[in-house]
Design a protein around this motif. Sequence first.
Motif: not given
Length: 496
Positions: A48, A429-430, A432
């Motif tokens: 990621d 990535r993504n 939170q």
Amino acid sequence: MLKVMNEERCTILEGNDSPFLNGAFKPNFKEYNADTSSLTVKGEIPEDLWGVYVRNTHNQVHEPLGKYHPFDGDGMLHAMYFNNGQAEYRNRFVHTTGFLAEKGAGNALWPGILEPDRRAFRGWGAIGAMKDNAGTDIICHAGKLLATMSQGSEPWRLDPVTLENLGPDPKLASVVGHDGIAGEFKIDSKTGDMVFLNYPENPPCINVGIANAAGDVVDYRRVDLPSPRWPHDLGITENFIIIHDLPLFFDAELLAAGKRELRFHDHIPSRFGIIPRANLHADVQWFETEPSFILHSANYYEHGDEIIMDSCLSFDPKGPGVSEHKDHNARIMAHLDKHQTKTRLHRLTFNLSTGKSSQTRINDEIVEFPVCANAVKGYPYRYAYASLFEPGQWLMNGIIKFDLNTGATTRYHYGPQRYGGEVHFAAKRNSQSEDDGYLIVFVQDLAADQSECLILDAQAIDQGPVGSITLPERIQTGTHACWVEGERLHGEPQHL
């Protein structure tokens, strides 16, 4: 794949014993392309992690003319590109006019920062006398890297993945002219705007500008100063730009006699000018604080009517007893040694309604090169990351993470004879949360004579790297670096 793409001819004399051309500062001359099929990887490269980490270095090629300062060397970029659990390493010299001229001549043509008056050719920078080495700062804007030296240089552009030299940016160059662009430019990730500055000696002023997400300069103005200054940092918030007028500047009497010597005028307060981004030509609102010098800030942001500025302050930037050193290398090191200058993280607050300012120390640790996540640059944030320093040296021996809400800190030390550069946060990535990502840094191991790219979990840096990649050869110590998110590699994302 491991390939030497080019090797520059070094003319530094074998007997040159400058500490800033040997040991941790030993320059590199080979330019590589390599990937993880040919490089040793320990641990793992996270799937990621997508983007590129780029570090700039002052990498001297030729025997210096006169006294050598570690900020004199030619810019060389080192980059590690990550995607889908794989990585690619490249390094390239920045092909400035000065670099190419000296390459053609086969020897140095310009003196360094300590003896600019020895020049035989027109130069660049705030004093118009230095070689444009583009070796200090590096950032990515509008899909291209921008490399400059801190005192001002042409806006040199390179491809963020291949490091292909693309020449000076015509949009920026046509506006700034010979004054160039200094380091410490800032990017608003929400708008894609970049703010930049320069500080020419004649007239004594700070010029500040804004380039939009497409790289077009949309505004540029001059702020007159009492005399030539030597600032370094620049701030951005959602609605404002912050410029610095600090009491470390050239001695006026010596300057009138044609000699440039930076002195700390401890009887003159530090000043900070606040300018609206929406109206760059509005009156500057000035604030005064205790005399200090600031190289770098973690972040600036707005809180109601206040501007909050978290910066590393030194109240004795020359260090104790510096003037007593007869050896110029000892004077340089005393100025760079953060344990002598006692550089610590402080919070400055400027109230736009009352005109009052305040200043408090965040932490007692000796630190510098503080950064935050790109996504919160100019906006309220919680986490800052900075470098720890070896006493008596200009070498970064670890990382410290500040939780600015709780005051808690965590740290990671690189280990004996292991030193890094500026660390940067790379969001997953993504991602939170603000610290849901990795810290990336290049380190050099002097005992093993090798360098590595370290990847640390930003939420658990004290646990050590989750992965490391050994580089083709040991790279020299460097200054600034940047992280370029994968979605920014071809331009600034459009936010609705």
